[in-house]
Design a protein around this motif. Structure first.
Motif, PDB file in Angstrom:
ATOM      1  N   ASN A   1       0.813  -1.220   0.000  1.00 32.93           N
ATOM      2  CA  ASN A   1       0.000   0.000   0.000  1.00 32.93           C
ATOM      3  C   ASN A   1       0.844   1.266   0.000  1.00 32.93           C
ATOM      4  N   ARG A   2       2.036   1.192   0.553  1.00 33.36           N
ATOM      5  CA  ARG A   2       2.915   2.355   0.457  1.00 33.36           C
ATOM      6  C   ARG A   2       3.243   2.639  -1.006  1.00 33.36           C
ATOM      7  N   ASN A   3       3.610   1.589  -1.736  1.00 35.57           N
ATOM      8  CA  ASN A   3       3.981   1.774  -3.138  1.00 35.57           C
ATOM      9  C   ASN A   3       2.796   2.196  -3.991  1.00 35.57           C
ATOM     10  N   LYS A   4       1.617   1.702  -3.644  1.00 33.60           N
ATOM     11  CA  LYS A   4       0.434   1.956  -4.464  1.00 33.60           C
ATOM     12  C   LYS A   4      -0.200   3.314  -4.177  1.00 33.60           C
ATOM     13  N   HIS A   5      -0.257   3.724  -2.902  1.00 37.96           N
ATOM     14  CA  HIS A   5      -0.991   4.935  -2.535  1.00 37.96           C
ATOM     15  C   HIS A   5      -0.210   5.868  -1.612  1.00 37.96           C
TER      16      HIS A   5
ATOM     17  N   ILE B   1      12.038   9.695   7.201  1.00 34.41           N
ATOM     18  CA  ILE B   1      11.711   8.447   7.902  1.00 34.41           C
ATOM     19  C   ILE B   1      10.499   8.651   8.793  1.00 34.41           C
ATOM     20  N   LEU B   2      10.456   9.782   9.486  1.00 31.31           N
ATOM     21  CA  LEU B   2       9.328  10.069  10.373  1.00 31.31           C
ATOM     22  C   LEU B   2       8.039  10.245   9.589  1.00 31.31           C
ATOM     23  N   ASP B   3       8.106  10.931   8.451  1.00 28.53           N
ATOM     24  CA  ASP B   3       6.915  11.084   7.606  1.00 28.53           C
ATOM     25  C   ASP B   3       6.395   9.727   7.158  1.00 28.53           C
ATOM     26  N   ASP B   4       7.303   8.834   6.821  1.00 28.31           N
ATOM     27  CA  ASP B   4       6.915   7.491   6.387  1.00 28.31           C
ATOM     28  C   ASP B   4       6.209   6.738   7.511  1.00 28.31           C
ATOM     29  N   SER B   5       6.797   6.741   8.697  1.00 29.73           N
ATOM     30  CA  SER B   5       6.218   5.984   9.817  1.00 29.73           C
ATOM     31  C   SER B   5       4.846   6.521  10.202  1.00 29.73           C
ATOM     32  N   LEU B   6       4.761   7.827  10.389  1.00 34.39           N
ATOM     33  CA  LEU B   6       3.488   8.415  10.818  1.00 34.39           C
ATOM     34  C   LEU B   6       2.446   8.361   9.715  1.00 34.39           C
ATOM     35  N   GLY B   7       2.856   8.667   8.483  1.00 35.38           N
ATOM     36  CA  GLY B   7       1.905   8.669   7.380  1.00 35.38           C
ATOM     37  C   GLY B   7       1.315   7.296   7.122  1.00 35.38           C
ATOM     38  N   CYS B   8       2.165   6.261   7.156  1.00 29.98           N
ATOM     39  CA  CYS B   8       1.672   4.899   6.910  1.00 29.98           C
ATOM     40  C   CYS B   8       0.750   4.431   8.040  1.00 29.98           C
ATOM     41  N   ALA B   9       1.162   4.648   9.286  1.00 27.83           N
ATOM     42  CA  ALA B   9       0.325   4.225  10.415  1.00 27.83           C
ATOM     43  C   ALA B   9      -1.031   4.921  10.375  1.00 27.83           C
ATOM     44  N   LEU B  10      -1.029   6.215  10.043  1.00 26.98           N
ATOM     45  CA  LEU B  10      -2.281   6.969   9.989  1.00 26.98           C
ATOM     46  C   LEU B  10      -3.152   6.521   8.829  1.00 26.98           C
ATOM     47  N   TRP B  11      -2.545   6.156   7.699  1.00 30.55           N
ATOM     48  CA  TRP B  11      -3.343   5.702   6.554  1.00 30.55           C
ATOM     49  C   TRP B  11      -4.103   4.424   6.892  1.00 30.55           C
TER      50      TRP B  11
ATOM     51  N   ARG C   1      12.300   4.422   1.004  1.00 32.50           N
ATOM     52  CA  ARG C   1      11.072   3.709   0.635  1.00 32.50           C
ATOM     53  C   ARG C   1      10.009   4.652   0.060  1.00 32.50           C
ATOM     54  N   LEU C   2      10.195   5.979   0.281  1.00 29.96           N
ATOM     55  CA  LEU C   2       9.238   6.954  -0.246  1.00 29.96           C
ATOM     56  C   LEU C   2       9.648   7.507  -1.601  1.00 29.96           C
ATOM     57  N   LEU C   3      10.836   7.166  -2.057  1.00 33.07           N
ATOM     58  CA  LEU C   3      11.338   7.707  -3.317  1.00 33.07           C
ATOM     59  C   LEU C   3      10.947   6.808  -4.486  1.00 33.07           C
ATOM     60  N   LEU C   4      10.755   7.432  -5.630  1.00 36.91           N
ATOM     61  CA  LEU C   4      10.484   6.659  -6.839  1.00 36.91           C
ATOM     62  C   LEU C   4      11.729   5.873  -7.232  1.00 36.91           C
ATOM     63  N   PRO C   5      11.568   4.642  -7.680  1.00 35.06           N
ATOM     64  CA  PRO C   5      12.741   3.879  -8.131  1.00 35.06           C
ATOM     65  C   PRO C   5      13.368   4.542  -9.347  1.00 35.06           C
TER      66      PRO C   5
ATOM     67  N   ALA D   1       2.827   6.592  -0.445  1.00 39.88           N
ATOM     68  CA  ALA D   1       3.998   7.427  -0.739  1.00 39.88           C
ATOM     69  C   ALA D   1       3.605   8.690  -1.496  1.00 39.88           C
ATOM     70  N   ASP D   2       2.643   8.578  -2.416  1.00 41.44           N
ATOM     71  CA  ASP D   2       2.178   9.763  -3.139  1.00 41.44           C
ATOM     72  C   ASP D   2       1.405  10.708  -2.233  1.00 41.44           C
ATOM     73  N   LEU D   3       0.721  10.177  -1.236  1.00 42.86           N
ATOM     74  CA  LEU D   3      -0.019  11.020  -0.303  1.00 42.86           C
ATOM     75  C   LEU D   3       0.932  11.780   0.625  1.00 42.86           C
ATOM     76  N   ILE D   4       1.982  11.119   1.052  1.00 45.97           N
ATOM     77  CA  ILE D   4       2.959  11.761   1.930  1.00 45.97           C
ATOM     78  C   ILE D   4       3.745  12.827   1.172  1.00 45.97           C
ATOM     79  N   TYR D   5       3.999  12.598  -0.120  1.00 40.59           N
ATOM     80  CA  TYR D   5       4.732  13.555  -0.942  1.00 40.59           C
ATOM     81  C   TYR D   5       4.084  14.938  -0.848  1.00 40.59           C
ATOM     82  N   PRO D   6       4.879  16.024  -0.754  1.00 37.08           N
ATOM     83  CA  PRO D   6       6.310  16.131  -1.017  1.00 37.08           C
ATOM     84  C   PRO D   6       7.216  15.862   0.193  1.00 37.08           C
ATOM     85  N   LEU D   7       6.654  15.455   1.320  1.00 38.94           N
ATOM     86  CA  LEU D   7       7.491  15.103   2.468  1.00 38.94           C
ATOM     87  C   LEU D   7       8.103  13.721   2.229  1.00 38.94           C
ATOM     88  N   LYS D   8       9.263  13.466   2.829  1.00 37.70           N
ATOM     89  CA  LYS D   8       9.955  12.222   2.477  1.00 37.70           C
ATOM     90  C   LYS D   8      10.911  11.731   3.555  1.00 37.70           C
TER      91      LYS D   8
END
Length: 679
Positions: A482-486, A497-507, A674-678, A488-495
């Motif tokens: 779900n991070r790859n599908k949705h 480690i903390l944004d990833d942890s909080l954003g994913c848990a909240l989603w 993990r939030l960056l595009l490959p 990461a784009d929602l968290i963007y433009p933030l990127k």
């Protein structure tokens, strides 16, 4: 905890209203349980009217593009971007969408909105075009301040108010600054060929932009990775004129904005053709935090120190009882409960009579949950849940959503003793383990344990309220997918480690899929999805009331109250620059709306006037989970929340155990790969 004063208050109100021919039922008693005599009457004046017919609220995704007609290269970029962004915006507001495009001189303007229907007899269509061809894109809630006619949507009410200004900058600023509630907006003033946009003074709703080209502008609720977008800083209201050859921006700052710091933080000097107004500022609905310090000897501080010095074994219950004998503290505790109760109440009531599942059905109303709480069992979320119990109709349930990631208890050798968790110990003493609901042991995180303890306590305090504990267990594979599908784009433009942890848990919390337990401990459904329209969140409490560990560290042995007051003032000032835009994007993706009771303008205004030494007590001699946010802890304790009132702060990423799940020893401020595009 209900005391004799509350009982007497309800008896007085009950007898007086019965004399007036009004019936008092159990629901009224529950809702006025914690209010004083005068506050009960304020509550009556508010709730005698059907708030659900006063305003027709909705949640929207909004997008505006501005591009020179002859810039084919940039136009091609935006033509690739817009379908992606529109698709993401429609996830926020899936009920209605429309686009309005027009040309002005050498510019082409497109305005798009997608609406999630949250209230009213019919959808308030957007873009809203008035008789003078002014166009409004509105993503917000008007909870107060700006008068809106009964039965009218807030979109229409705001559109009419803006139309009446005739394009006057001063009057437009007055209209927008009067609004109480979270919002972001985009407004085209046809007569002056001006484009307005911005966010509320606390930055509670998302808005992104691209300002690095003289030939184009994008303003949107949500973006996509790979495109150059940034958060629109919630430092004021922007207006651009395109009647000339160039698009010139002007900023009217909020009066609470530290403009010099904002210029440096957001590199405003790099924004082309931006001019900052130095003579006109927009009045925010709250004031800066007071820097008042205590007198050389203060009774309240004396009580804290005397108790700590005179007792051999620290008893939290006795300590709180002692502090509540101080009149100036007790009065502020009562005022805090009152202001927070009103904030929770309006955020629970301003929504449809039907849940998400039943919204499209023909039934007049339903009894499913329309309110959910992000529920860790800690101080902030449990107090919000308790006040929601007194705000939601008794025939409705409340979903308390508790999210956890895979976690196994660490093993310790016989030589190394397992460290104690003070919160868990307190919870176990108050709530026997046999009274806790049974959950998956593979997800027995700290937040899961405290959530179960506080859930049991709430069920005991509010036996007539239908409470659901939603056990959300997220596997590592599900997180990655779900991070790859949705996400990461929602968290963007933030990127980070903390944004990833909080954003994913909240989603995952906002998605609300999990195992549903009722208050008796029974599993009602193993594949439940929350039906709530809104999600109540506790953001803002730590900044307003001194919940972070840095306060204890900076206070030190010198007991520098001015430093603590300055820290609190700074933390309030930078709330608009924090991550509320990210949280709005993440929660809205599930078609729910995030609402923040602690960030109600009236609550913020009240807390900002309370001296630092009455908000928090960062003394090193106090146990963790006692001095931090002391005023809020006393409020929770006074209504019977013994578990959460003694809970040390535990951030969502640590309590849910998402932190460290995919990478050990990561620093929160570092960029998250993990939030960056490959590449």
């Amino acid at each position: 905890m209900t005391g004799p004063n509350q009982v007497l208050t309800q008896l007085r109100v009950t007898h007086m209203l019965r004399d007036a021919g009004l019936h008092i039922n159990q629901e009224f008693r529950a809702k006025t349980l914690f209010l004083s005599f005068e506050q009960c009457f304020v509550f009556i004046l508010v709730t005698c009217f059907d708030l659900q017919t006063l305003l027709c609220h909705k949640m929207c995704g909004i997008l505006c593009t501005l591009c020179r007609r002859d810039e084919f290269a940039e136009k091609a970029i935006y033509e690739r971007l817009l379908p992606l962004v529109k698709n993401a915006i429609q996830r926020r507001g899936p009920d209605y969408c429309r686009e309005e495009c027009f040309e002005v001189n050498d510019w082409r303007v497109c305005m798009f909105a997608s609406v999630l229907w949250l209230q009213g007899n019919e959808i308030a269509q957007q873009p809203k075009i008035d008789e003078n061809r002014n166009i409004l894109l509105w993503n917000g809630d008007i909870f107060g301040g700006l008068p809106v006619a009964e039965g009218m949507s807030d979109t229409l009410g705001l559109s009419e108010a803006l139309e009446a200004t005739g394009g006057s900058h001063e009057q437009i600023l007055q209209v927008l600054s009067s609004i109480q509630g979270p919002w972001s907006f985009i407004y085209w003033c046809e007569d002056k060929k001006e484009l307005w946009f911005g966010r509320d003074a606390l930055g509670r709703h998302s808005l992104l932009w691209n300002t690095k080209s003289q030939n184009s502008l994008v303003v949107t609720s949500i973006g996509k990775r790979g495109y150059d977008l940034e958060e629109v800083p919630a430092i004021g209201l922007f207006v651009g004129n395109i009647s000339d050859e160039n698009f010139n921006l002007k900023l009217y700052p909020w009066h609470t904005t530290e403009i010099r710091a904002a210029v440096q933080t957001f590199h405003l000097e790099k924004i082309l053709n931006l001019r900052i107004s130095d003579d006109v500022k927009v009045v925010s609905n709250y004031c800066p935090s007071t820097l008042q310090v205590p007198a050389e000897y203060d009774n309240f501080i004396g009580l804290i120190k005397d108790y700590a010095n005179q007792t051999k074994e620290f008893d939290v219950k006795t300590f709180y009882e002692v502090l509540l004998t101080e009149p100036k503290v007790k009065s502020r505790v009562e005022r805090l409960i009152y202001e927070l109760k009103l904030a929770v109440d309006v955020r629970c009531r301003f929504q449809p009579v039907k849940c998400k599942t039943c919204a499209s059905s023909r039934i007049a109303q339903c009894e499913h949950s329309t309110v959910a709480v992000l529920f860790s069992g800690g101080l902030d979320s449990t107090l919000i849940a308790a006040l929601a119990c007194a705000s939601v109709q008794q025939n409705r349930s409340i979903d308390l959503i508790n999210v956890s990631f895979p976690y196994s208890q660490p093993t310790f050798s016989s030589k190394k003793k397992q460290p104690a968790d003070p919160f868990i110990n307190v919870g176990e003493k108050i709530i026997p383990e046999e009274l806790l609901i049974k959950t998956d042991p593979n997800y027995e995180t700290p937040d899961r344990k405290t959530g179960k303890a506080s859930f049991a306590e709430l069920s005991k305090i509010f036996p007539t309220t239908k409470l659901n504990f939603i056990e959300v267990n997220v596997t590592k594979d599900e997180l990655i997918e779900n991070r790859n599908k949705h996400i990461a784009d929602l968290i963007y433009p933030l990127k980070s480690i903390l944004d990833d942890s909080l954003g994913c848990a909240l989603w995952f919390a906002a998605r609300g899929k999990g195992i549903k337990h009722n208050s008796t401990g029974q599993i009602v459904s193993r594949e439940y999805t929350s039906t709530a329209n809104i999600l109540l969140l506790g953001m803002g409490a730590d900044e307003l009331l001194g919940g972070y560990s840095k306060y204890r560290k900076d206070f030190g042995k010198k007991e520098d109250w001015l430093k603590i007051a300055t820290l609190l003032a700074h933390d309030l000032a930078v709330i608009p620059y924090r991550n509320l835009g990210r949280d709005d994007r993440v929660v809205s993706d599930s078609g729910r709306q995030a609402r923040y009771p602690f960030l109600s303008e009236n609550f913020v205004q009240f807390i900002a006037t309370v001296p630092a030494y009455l908000r928090t007590a960062p003394f090193g001699f106090l146990p963790l989970g006692v001095g931090e946010k002391l005023l809020l802890r006393l409020a929770a304790y006074s209504i019977g929340l013994q578990v959460s009132s003694t809970a040390p702060k535990r951030a969502l990423q640590f309590g849910s155990k998402i932190a460290g799940l995919e990478g050990k020893s990561e620093q929160g401020h570092n960029v998250c790969p993990r939030l960056l595009l490959p590449e």
